[in-house]
Design an enzyme around this catalytic site. Structure first.
Site, short mmCIF file in Angstrom:
data_model
loop_
_atom_site.label_atom_id
_atom_site.label_comp_id
_atom_site.label_asym_id
_atom_site.label_seq_id
_atom_site.Cartn_x
_atom_site.Cartn_y
_atom_site.Cartn_z
N SER A 163 0.83 -1.20 0.00
CA SER A 163 0.00 0.00 0.00
C SER A 163 0.88 1.26 0.00
O SER A 163 1.65 1.48 -0.93
CB SER A 163 -0.96 -0.03 1.20
OG SER A 163 -1.91 0.99 1.11
N ASP A 187 -0.26 -4.07 -4.03
CA ASP A 187 -1.41 -3.18 -4.13
C ASP A 187 -1.06 -1.76 -3.66
O ASP A 187 -1.56 -1.28 -2.65
CB ASP A 187 -2.61 -3.71 -3.34
CG ASP A 187 -3.93 -3.27 -3.99
OD1 ASP A 187 -3.99 -3.23 -5.23
OD2 ASP A 187 -4.89 -2.95 -3.27
N HIS A 257 -7.74 -5.45 -0.67
CA HIS A 257 -6.45 -4.74 -0.59
C HIS A 257 -5.37 -5.65 -0.02
O HIS A 257 -4.25 -5.70 -0.54
CB HIS A 257 -6.65 -3.50 0.30
CG HIS A 257 -5.57 -2.47 0.19
ND1 HIS A 257 -4.98 -2.08 -0.99
CD2 HIS A 257 -4.97 -1.72 1.16
CE1 HIS A 257 -4.09 -1.14 -0.76
NE2 HIS A 257 -4.04 -0.92 0.54
#
EC number: 3.1.1.-
Length: 460
Positions: A163, A187, A257
């Protein structure tokens, strides 16, 4: 008197326990554990650089401490893996941290450094966490500079960023003009980074090799390609097994996610390969337009995860760089699907449209099924129709195949599909035999089972 004897006994036991405990045990550091209260009031940035090696697999040493004794475990001749988490809205440690550290050390004696910036990532204000990413990158640069002064090389630096951590990795890479060995972005965060120029986000120029996994492009993740290769499992959205409604609570927001991390961890276990098929779009992949990986010969199609760098030489030579790879996964670990091409040559005089369900049965009785029901197939006389079939199980020796044809209509006449030849081609394990069946008729909604035979050479 008796009470005094009792307390003296307790004191003696305590002393013996303390003598039996090693110095190292007393100096172990753990990942910062915060809570929602910390997120509401906010946290100032404080970073721990938690080092694990095979010498201290269960006792992290903080390399960001003054006069840290952890440097005695840091061997700069080893490859160093940095694991960098992302936004932490509730303050809890990532549930996958211990697992990924263990899996790395199972593979090789790395320096595994968990970048704990939970104080700084824990906040209800996402933009505050995003603003700290460059500060974390500065701290990492100081450590890497220290390692370089002791003889480490940039080639040996591997950053795995989740992330916001993916963009932190990119910022570190930019400080070394893209000379670090590898960055894997799991991601990469989308909010506040979507549409930004390369200098403000992860980019393929940030390392010698950059591979990216996208699992939540319609939510918390970054949609566009960022690396030398970008993998889009299940098209990058709506991961199997994740909640579909907000009634599931926080899992609804984070499951897609986080799936990128679990797919990566699965690759470290090496139970099976998550094979990606280079393609322009997920739809093209689904209808079977993208199963040719001749550009990577003598290698097969690229695989997601730790071993993706085997395809590095092929991928970085592309001009411009940038390969998108699509594939579907199962809902649970190890997530693998096993791909086959299903080719039909029909001789029905009228064009038929419909859906195919295929089952494979092995010699030992195991059965696996694939429903090709996302897009209808068109069957025209003497024209080959190719379909991509995906199975949850890998059956080595296929003894029987059953096929069902349906139009999906509940009214009107039932159709027949006259098949001149059906061919089953393995894609995941291309060294296995191609199987055929000739001259048969599929009655709509009636399952037909048969024993396949090796294809004639002229029909391969």
């Amino acid at each position: 008197m008796l009470l005094s004897f009792y307390f003296n006994g307790l004191l003696l036991v305590g002393c013996l326990l303390s003598w039996g405990r090693s110095d190292t045990e007393g100096q172990c550091h753990t990942f910062t554990d915060l809570n929602i209260h910390n997120a509401i009031i906010g946290t100032g940035l404080k970073v721990q650089l938690l080092l694990y090696t095979r010498e201290n697999p269960n006792c992290a040493q903080d390399l960001n401490e003054d006069n840290s004794t952890g440097f005695q475990y840091l061997n700069v001749t080893r490859k160093t893996v940095f694991i960098i988490h992302g936004y932490r809205p509730t303050g809890s440690p990532p549930v996958w941290i211990d697992d990924i550290v263990k899996k790395f050390l199972d593979i090789q004696d790395f320096n595994v450094i968990v970048v704990d910036w939970n104080r700084g990532a824990t906040t209800v204000l996402y933009h505050n966490a995003a603003a700290n990413t460059r500060k974390v990158a500065d701290i990492l640069k100081r450590l890497i500079d220290n390692m370089l002064s002791q003889g480490a090389t940039l080639d040996s630096v591997y950053m795995v960023g989740v992330s916001l951590g993916a963009h932190i990795s990119g910022f570190v890479g930019k400080m070394y003009n893209g000379s670090i060995g590898r960055i894997t972005g799991l991601d990469p965060a989308g909010p506040l980074f979507n549409g930004k120029p390369p200098e403000e986000r992860l980019h393929y120029t940030d390392a010698q090799f950059v591979d990216v996994v996208h699992t939540d492009i319609d939510g918390l993740g970054y949609k566009e390609s960022l690396g030398h290769i970008d993998f889009y499992p299940n098209g990058g959205t709506d991961q199997p097994g994740c909640p579909k409604t907000i009634l599931a609570g926080s899992e609804y927001f984070k499951c897609d996610h986080q799936r990128s991390v679990y797919l990566y961890i699965s690759s470290l276990k090496k139970n099976c390969d998550l094979v990606g098929f280079p393609c322009k779009s997920y739809r093209d992949y689904r209808i079977g337009n993208c199963t040719d990986c001749k550009e990577f010969l003598p290698l097969s199609c690229p695989v997601l995860g730790f071993y993706a760098d085997k395809w590095k030489d092929h991928l970085v030579e592309k001009n411009p760089p940038g390969t998108k790879a699509f594939f579907d996964t199962a809902a649970k670990d190890p997530f693998c699907k096993f791909h086959y091409y299903l080719d039909f040559m029909t001789w029905s005089s009228q064009t038929k449209r419909g859906y195919i369900t295929i089952k494979l049965k092995s010699l030992d009785g195991n059965v696996t099924e694939s429903k090709l029901d996302k897009d209808h197939a068109t069957f025209q006389q003497y024209k080959e129709t190719s379909l991509l079939a995906k199975f949850d199980q890998d059956l080595d020796q296929i003894s029987k195949i059953s096929v069902t044809f349906t139009t999906g209509s509940i009214i009107g006449p039932k159709y027949k599909l006259r098949v001149l030849r059906m061919r089953l081609r393995p894609l995941t394990n291309r060294d296995r035999p191609i199987l055929c069946r000739y001259d048969f008729v599929l009655l709509e909604n009636i399952e037909m089972e048969f024993i396949p035979i090796p294809c004639e050479d002229t029909n391969l």
